[in-house]
Structure formats: structure tokens, C-alpha cells
Design a protein around this motif. Sequence first.
Motif, PDB file in Angstrom:
ATOM      1  N   GLY A  99       0.827  -1.190   0.000  1.00  0.00           N
ATOM      2  CA  GLY A  99       0.000   0.000   0.000  1.00  0.00           C
ATOM      3  C   GLY A  99       0.863   1.242   0.000  1.00  0.00           C
ATOM      4  O   GLY A  99       2.071   1.170  -0.275  1.00  0.00           O
ATOM      5  N   SER A 100       0.262   2.355   0.331  1.00  0.00           N
ATOM      6  CA  SER A 100       0.966   3.626   0.399  1.00  0.00           C
ATOM      7  C   SER A 100       1.261   3.974   1.850  1.00  0.00           C
ATOM      8  O   SER A 100       0.397   3.812   2.714  1.00  0.00           O
ATOM      9  CB  SER A 100       0.131   4.731  -0.243  1.00  0.00           C
ATOM     10  OG  SER A 100      -0.056   4.494  -1.616  1.00  0.00           O
ATOM     11  N   VAL A 101       2.457   4.437   2.085  1.00  0.00           N
ATOM     12  CA  VAL A 101       2.876   4.777   3.445  1.00  0.00           C
ATOM     13  C   VAL A 101       3.792   5.989   3.375  1.00  0.00           C
ATOM     14  O   VAL A 101       4.505   6.196   2.380  1.00  0.00           O
ATOM     15  CB  VAL A 101       3.558   3.571   4.119  1.00  0.00           C
ATOM     16  CG1 VAL A 101       4.811   3.161   3.361  1.00  0.00           C
ATOM     17  CG2 VAL A 101       3.865   3.840   5.572  1.00  0.00           C
ATOM     18  N   GLN A 102       3.808   6.769   4.432  1.00  0.00           N
ATOM     19  CA  GLN A 102       4.684   7.936   4.488  1.00  0.00           C
ATOM     20  C   GLN A 102       6.097   7.518   4.882  1.00  0.00           C
ATOM     21  O   GLN A 102       6.285   6.476   5.537  1.00  0.00           O
ATOM     22  CB  GLN A 102       4.140   8.947   5.488  1.00  0.00           C
ATOM     23  CG  GLN A 102       2.831   9.597   5.054  1.00  0.00           C
ATOM     24  CD  GLN A 102       2.420  10.717   5.970  1.00  0.00           C
ATOM     25  OE1 GLN A 102       2.852  10.815   7.112  1.00  0.00           O
ATOM     26  NE2 GLN A 102       1.570  11.608   5.453  1.00  0.00           N
ATOM     27  N   THR A 155      10.227   2.180  -2.437  1.00  0.00           N
ATOM     28  CA  THR A 155       9.083   2.033  -3.325  1.00  0.00           C
ATOM     29  C   THR A 155       9.385   1.023  -4.424  1.00  0.00           C
ATOM     30  O   THR A 155      10.378   1.150  -5.142  1.00  0.00           O
ATOM     31  CB  THR A 155       8.719   3.387  -3.966  1.00  0.00           C
ATOM     32  OG1 THR A 155       8.284   4.276  -2.934  1.00  0.00           O
ATOM     33  CG2 THR A 155       7.617   3.227  -4.994  1.00  0.00           C
ATOM     34  N   PRO A 205      11.569   6.609   0.622  1.00  0.00           N
ATOM     35  CA  PRO A 205      11.029   6.642  -0.749  1.00  0.00           C
ATOM     36  C   PRO A 205      11.700   5.640  -1.679  1.00  0.00           C
ATOM     37  O   PRO A 205      11.046   5.086  -2.572  1.00  0.00           O
ATOM     38  CB  PRO A 205      11.301   8.089  -1.173  1.00  0.00           C
ATOM     39  CG  PRO A 205      11.258   8.864   0.104  1.00  0.00           C
ATOM     40  CD  PRO A 205      11.883   7.957   1.127  1.00  0.00           C
ATOM     41  N   GLN A 231       2.410  -3.962  -4.432  1.00  0.00           N
ATOM     42  CA  GLN A 231       3.037  -2.653  -4.566  1.00  0.00           C
ATOM     43  C   GLN A 231       3.187  -1.985  -3.206  1.00  0.00           C
ATOM     44  O   GLN A 231       2.231  -1.926  -2.428  1.00  0.00           O
ATOM     45  CB  GLN A 231       2.197  -1.765  -5.480  1.00  0.00           C
ATOM     46  CG  GLN A 231       2.683  -0.323  -5.608  1.00  0.00           C
ATOM     47  CD  GLN A 231       3.947  -0.206  -6.442  1.00  0.00           C
ATOM     48  OE1 GLN A 231       4.054  -0.803  -7.511  1.00  0.00           O
ATOM     49  NE2 GLN A 231       4.907   0.568  -5.953  1.00  0.00           N
ATOM     50  N   VAL A 232       4.368  -1.462  -2.959  1.00  0.00           N
ATOM     51  CA  VAL A 232       4.612  -0.621  -1.792  1.00  0.00           C
ATOM     52  C   VAL A 232       5.087   0.735  -2.298  1.00  0.00           C
ATOM     53  O   VAL A 232       6.060   0.818  -3.051  1.00  0.00           O
ATOM     54  CB  VAL A 232       5.666  -1.234  -0.854  1.00  0.00           C
ATOM     55  CG1 VAL A 232       5.991  -0.268   0.279  1.00  0.00           C
ATOM     56  CG2 VAL A 232       5.171  -2.559  -0.291  1.00  0.00           C
ATOM     57  N   THR A 233       4.396   1.775  -1.884  1.00  0.00           N
ATOM     58  CA  THR A 233       4.746   3.136  -2.298  1.00  0.00           C
ATOM     59  C   THR A 233       5.016   3.968  -1.057  1.00  0.00           C
ATOM     60  O   THR A 233       4.156   4.070  -0.180  1.00  0.00           O
ATOM     61  CB  THR A 233       3.623   3.768  -3.114  1.00  0.00           C
ATOM     62  OG1 THR A 233       3.358   2.963  -4.267  1.00  0.00           O
ATOM     63  CG2 THR A 233       4.016   5.173  -3.568  1.00  0.00           C
ATOM     64  N   VAL A 234       6.218   4.525  -0.978  1.00  0.00           N
ATOM     65  CA  VAL A 234       6.606   5.349   0.153  1.00  0.00           C
ATOM     66  C   VAL A 234       6.712   6.785  -0.334  1.00  0.00           C
ATOM     67  O   VAL A 234       7.598   7.121  -1.125  1.00  0.00           O
ATOM     68  CB  VAL A 234       7.926   4.880   0.769  1.00  0.00           C
ATOM     69  CG1 VAL A 234       8.228   5.697   2.023  1.00  0.00           C
ATOM     70  CG2 VAL A 234       7.881   3.394   1.086  1.00  0.00           C
ATOM     71  N   SER A 235       5.807   7.603   0.131  1.00  0.00           N
ATOM     72  CA  SER A 235       5.753   8.983  -0.361  1.00  0.00           C
ATOM     73  C   SER A 235       5.042   9.855   0.652  1.00  0.00           C
ATOM     74  O   SER A 235       4.133   9.405   1.352  1.00  0.00           O
ATOM     75  CB  SER A 235       5.008   9.019  -1.697  1.00  0.00           C
ATOM     76  OG  SER A 235       4.800  10.354  -2.123  1.00  0.00           O
ATOM     77  N   SER A 236       5.490  11.112   0.713  1.00  0.00           N
ATOM     78  CA  SER A 236       4.815  12.067   1.571  1.00  0.00           C
ATOM     79  C   SER A 236       3.736  12.821   0.797  1.00  0.00           C
ATOM     80  O   SER A 236       3.029  13.644   1.357  1.00  0.00           O
ATOM     81  CB  SER A 236       5.830  13.054   2.167  1.00  0.00           C
ATOM     82  OG  SER A 236       6.561  13.684   1.137  1.00  0.00           O
TER      83      SER A 236
END
Length: 128
Positions: free
Chosen positions: A10-13, A90, A87, A123-128
Motif C-alpha cells: 500500500g501507500s505509506v509515508q 518504493t 522513498p 506494490q509498496v509506495t513510500v511517499s509524503s
Amino acid sequence: QLQLVESGGGSVQPGGSVRLSCAASGFTLDDYAIGWFRQAPGKEREGVSCISSGGITYYADSLKGRFTISRDNAKNTVYLQMNSLKPEDTAVYYCSTVRDRLFGKLCVLSVLRDSDSWGQGTQVTVSS
């Protein structure tokens, strides 16, 4: 038929955590080594971590201390706990498996990379 299914992406900061799961079906994990790999856009697939049937673990040097691999044979599942995410983490994360022919004493990512048994990725997305 050996089947692996990844989940938990998933998406994570940045600085956050994610736990990925690799669930096996069609076979029991007890006698198998499992590896985690990842592939970022435009980059080659790289080895992340692996765990032998005996629970011996290996991590890519750049990820030591942030990622933890574990297995729960009763649930036929292997996990990848990822902390302090950056990031550059990702990517699509994949798991693969091979029958452990090293008596559980170690796992080898290069052997797992050559496996014919892979999951579909998560999918792993690391984004602020």
C-alpha cells in the motif's frame, strides 16, 4: 500446484511501517525456503531477504536493521516487516520459493531468484 500470494502492500509515508505477507497454497512451507525480492520502475529485480526452512535468515546489506523476515508454518505464511521506510523502498515486492536442500541451515537469494515459483507481487509506495 505451488502458489504464492503476496499481500499487505500500500501507500505509506516516509518513516512508516508495512508488513507484507506471502501465503502459500498447494504445498506446505515446512520444507521450503522463501525469498523476498523487489523491483522498482526501470530497475532490475533485487534480492531483499530470505528465510530457510530452519528459520535462518539473510538480508541484503543495505536493508539490515530495517526489515525483518519471519515465517509461521502453521499459517503457511512468511512475513516481511518493513520499518523506517524510505522513498527508495518504493517497488513491487515479490516472494519466491524453492525446496530447501540445505537442511535449513541457510538460504541463498540467487537460488531463490532462479525459482519458477513466484507470487504476483504487491506494490509498496513510500511517499509524503
